[in-house]
Design a protein around this motif. Structure first.
Motif, PDB file in Angstrom:
ATOM      1  N   SER A  23       0.826  -1.207   0.000  1.00 13.50           N
ATOM      2  CA  SER A  23       0.000   0.000   0.000  1.00 13.50           C
ATOM      3  C   SER A  23       0.859   1.256   0.000  1.00 13.50           C
ATOM      4  O   SER A  23       0.559   2.239  -0.685  1.00 13.50           O
ATOM      5  CB  SER A  23      -0.940   0.007   1.210  1.00 13.50           C
ATOM      6  OG  SER A  23      -1.891  -1.037   1.116  1.00 13.50           O
ATOM      7  N   ASN A  76     -16.284   3.578  -9.359  1.00  8.44           N
ATOM      8  CA  ASN A  76     -16.942   3.423  -8.057  1.00  8.44           C
ATOM      9  C   ASN A  76     -17.868   2.216  -8.025  1.00  8.44           C
ATOM     10  O   ASN A  76     -17.993   1.539  -6.995  1.00  8.44           O
ATOM     11  CB  ASN A  76     -17.706   4.697  -7.697  1.00  8.44           C
ATOM     12  CG  ASN A  76     -16.785   5.859  -7.375  1.00  8.44           C
ATOM     13  OD1 ASN A  76     -15.609   5.658  -7.068  1.00  8.44           O
ATOM     14  ND2 ASN A  76     -17.297   7.067  -7.461  1.00  8.44           N
ATOM     15  N   THR A  84     -15.477  -0.845  -7.646  1.00 10.54           N
ATOM     16  CA  THR A  84     -14.873  -0.997  -6.316  1.00 10.54           C
ATOM     17  C   THR A  84     -15.927  -1.284  -5.246  1.00 10.54           C
ATOM     18  O   THR A  84     -15.609  -1.835  -4.193  1.00 10.54           O
ATOM     19  CB  THR A  84     -14.060   0.253  -5.931  1.00 10.54           C
ATOM     20  OG1 THR A  84     -14.894   1.416  -5.982  1.00 10.54           O
ATOM     21  CG2 THR A  84     -12.886   0.440  -6.894  1.00 10.54           C
ATOM     22  N   ASP A 120     -13.269  -5.851   0.331  1.00  6.26           N
ATOM     23  CA  ASP A 120     -12.873  -4.871   1.345  1.00  6.26           C
ATOM     24  C   ASP A 120     -13.733  -3.615   1.202  1.00  6.26           C
ATOM     25  O   ASP A 120     -13.520  -2.792   0.302  1.00  6.26           O
ATOM     26  CB  ASP A 120     -11.389  -4.519   1.175  1.00  6.26           C
ATOM     27  CG  ASP A 120     -10.871  -3.612   2.283  1.00  6.26           C
ATOM     28  OD1 ASP A 120     -11.677  -3.186   3.143  1.00  6.26           O
ATOM     29  OD2 ASP A 120      -9.651  -3.325   2.295  1.00  6.26           O
ATOM     30  N   LEU A 122     -11.905   0.151   2.342  1.00  5.52           N
ATOM     31  CA  LEU A 122     -10.912   0.873   1.558  1.00  5.52           C
ATOM     32  C   LEU A 122     -11.583   1.888   0.638  1.00  5.52           C
ATOM     33  O   LEU A 122     -12.501   1.552  -0.116  1.00  5.52           O
ATOM     34  CB  LEU A 122     -10.086  -0.109   0.722  1.00  5.52           C
ATOM     35  CG  LEU A 122      -8.976   0.484  -0.151  1.00  5.52           C
ATOM     36  CD1 LEU A 122      -7.944   1.206   0.704  1.00  5.52           C
ATOM     37  CD2 LEU A 122      -8.321  -0.610  -0.993  1.00  5.52           C
ATOM     38  N   THR A 123     -11.138   3.135   0.715  1.00 11.98           N
ATOM     39  CA  THR A 123     -11.622   4.189  -0.167  1.00 11.98           C
ATOM     40  C   THR A 123     -10.672   4.322  -1.355  1.00 11.98           C
ATOM     41  O   THR A 123      -9.464   4.508  -1.171  1.00 11.98           O
ATOM     42  CB  THR A 123     -11.713   5.533   0.567  1.00 11.98           C
ATOM     43  OG1 THR A 123     -12.616   5.404   1.673  1.00 11.98           O
ATOM     44  CG2 THR A 123     -12.198   6.630  -0.359  1.00 11.98           C
ATOM     45  N   TRP A 124     -11.225   4.233  -2.565  1.00 10.63           N
ATOM     46  CA  TRP A 124     -10.399   4.266  -3.770  1.00 10.63           C
ATOM     47  C   TRP A 124     -10.327   5.681  -4.335  1.00 10.63           C
ATOM     48  O   TRP A 124     -11.344   6.372  -4.432  1.00 10.63           O
ATOM     49  CB  TRP A 124     -10.956   3.316  -4.821  1.00 10.63           C
ATOM     50  CG  TRP A 124     -10.715   1.874  -4.487  1.00 10.63           C
ATOM     51  CD1 TRP A 124     -11.363   1.134  -3.544  1.00 10.63           C
ATOM     52  CD2 TRP A 124      -9.748   1.019  -5.082  1.00 10.63           C
ATOM     53  NE1 TRP A 124     -10.846  -0.143  -3.512  1.00 10.63           N
ATOM     54  CE2 TRP A 124      -9.860  -0.246  -4.458  1.00 10.63           C
ATOM     55  CE3 TRP A 124      -8.809   1.172  -6.085  1.00 10.63           C
ATOM     56  CZ2 TRP A 124      -9.058  -1.340  -4.797  1.00 10.63           C
ATOM     57  CZ3 TRP A 124      -8.002   0.099  -6.446  1.00 10.63           C
ATOM     58  CH2 TRP A 124      -8.126  -1.134  -5.807  1.00 10.63           C
ATOM     59  N   GLY A 156      -5.514   1.329  -3.042  1.00  9.84           N
ATOM     60  CA  GLY A 156      -6.733   1.973  -3.496  1.00  9.84           C
ATOM     61  C   GLY A 156      -6.529   3.149  -4.429  1.00  9.84           C
ATOM     62  O   GLY A 156      -6.991   4.253  -4.136  1.00  9.84           O
ATOM     63  N   HIS A 157      -5.844   2.933  -5.557  1.00  9.25           N
ATOM     64  CA  HIS A 157      -5.573   4.014  -6.505  1.00  9.25           C
ATOM     65  C   HIS A 157      -5.853   3.521  -7.923  1.00  9.25           C
ATOM     66  O   HIS A 157      -5.371   2.461  -8.327  1.00  9.25           O
ATOM     67  CB  HIS A 157      -4.122   4.481  -6.400  1.00  9.25           C
ATOM     68  CG  HIS A 157      -3.684   4.773  -4.997  1.00  9.25           C
ATOM     69  ND1 HIS A 157      -4.026   5.936  -4.334  1.00  9.25           N
ATOM     70  CD2 HIS A 157      -2.966   4.031  -4.117  1.00  9.25           C
ATOM     71  CE1 HIS A 157      -3.519   5.907  -3.108  1.00  9.25           C
ATOM     72  NE2 HIS A 157      -2.872   4.756  -2.954  1.00  9.25           N
ATOM     73  N   VAL A 165      -8.259  -3.374 -11.506  1.00  9.54           N
ATOM     74  CA  VAL A 165      -8.538  -3.569 -10.079  1.00  9.54           C
ATOM     75  C   VAL A 165      -8.307  -5.023  -9.687  1.00  9.54           C
ATOM     76  O   VAL A 165      -7.846  -5.321  -8.577  1.00  9.54           O
ATOM     77  CB  VAL A 165      -9.981  -3.131  -9.761  1.00  9.54           C
ATOM     78  CG1 VAL A 165     -10.383  -3.552  -8.346  1.00  9.54           C
ATOM     79  CG2 VAL A 165     -10.117  -1.619  -9.911  1.00  9.54           C
TER      80      VAL A 165
END
Length: 263
Positions: free
Chosen positions: A38, A69, A72, A77, A80-82, A100-101, A126
């Protein structure tokens, strides 16, 4: 000397390795934990945001974010905010990084002509993160570099003539026999996982075939598949067609939900 060398090599390469299973059940050897990956992903993404031009087109940015969005949102998970960034570049490409990018290049939108085709690419990228392919890549690189160092020492200690020639041969063997075929395995696995992700997110997996047909037209002739990190277009398209029966029920189930249309 050969047996001694092989023993040293195996013992050294396996030290500190952890064996895991990918989401499809494939065995993986991983040297790095998720926090390290990460951090690598974060650092790489920040560097790219400084070096690459970020698109100011709000409509396109919102469109790409919408597709990403939805993809994801179906990942295991949920915490986790992408972060999603649209880069202003003619490159026909996209990528995802641990932590998360997601990066998408505007050039891709000229080939991925609708939300389903774009979801094919984002789902695939992803899936690389989901299957910890980045960890495998840096692990393989670390192990290959270590193996070459051990080989150099062993050949030198054994007084082998033409050591440089043998080292060159070992280097080619590592590249063709380990790194490149493994890359194709990762790509095929991400195609499968990416199809599942896009189908669960309510995107039509049948459009993946059209996307890669478009990619084939845009990309021109490919070299021999043996020397490529990606499957040939024809192989990839055939594999995607074969997977449709598996993922279509996931798509039909998702269609029953009220999903935001991205464009």
């Amino acid at each position: 000397m050969k047996n001694v060398f092989l023993g040293m090599l195996v013992a050294l390469l396996m030290t500190g390795c952890a064996t895991h299973k990918s989401p499809t059940g494939r065995s993986q050897i991983l040297l790095f934990d998720e926090s390290e990956m990460s951090q690598m992903g974060q650092q790489s993404f920040e560097a790219m945001k400084k070096s690459e031009k970020i698109s100011k087109d709000k409509k396109l940015t919102a469109y790409v974010n919408c597709v990403a969005n939805r993809i994801t949102a179906v990942l295991p998970d949920k915490k986790l905010t992408w972060e999603v960034v649209l880069f202003d570049s003619n490159q026909v490409n996209a990528f995802a990084l641990p932590g998360g990018h997601i990066g998408v290049y505007t050039g891709l939108l000229k080939v991925a002509s609708d939300q389903d085709q774009l979801a094919t690419v984002i789902g695939h990228e992803v899936a690389h993160v989901l299957a910890r392919h980045g960890n495998e890549q840096v692990t393989r690189a670390q192990m290959t570099n270590t193996g070459m160092q051990v080989a150099d020492i062993a050949l030198g200690a054994g007084g082998v003539a033409n050591k440089d020639m043998y080292m060159a041969g070992l280097g080619l063997g590592a590249q063709v026999g380990i790194l490149l075929p493994f890359g194709r395995d990762q790509e095929s696995e991400s195609d499968e996982l990416g199809l599942e992700l896009m189908a669960k997110a309510g995107f039509n997996p049948a459009k993946s075939v059209i996307l890669w047909q478009n990619m084939a037209k845009a990309g021109g002739e490919q070299g021999p598949e043996m020397f490529s990190t990606h499957p040939s277009h024809s192989t990839r398209i055939a594999d995607l067609e074969a997977l449709q029966a598996k993922v279509t029920p996931l798509y039909k189930a998702a269609q029953k939900q009220s999903l935001q249309q991205c464009g």
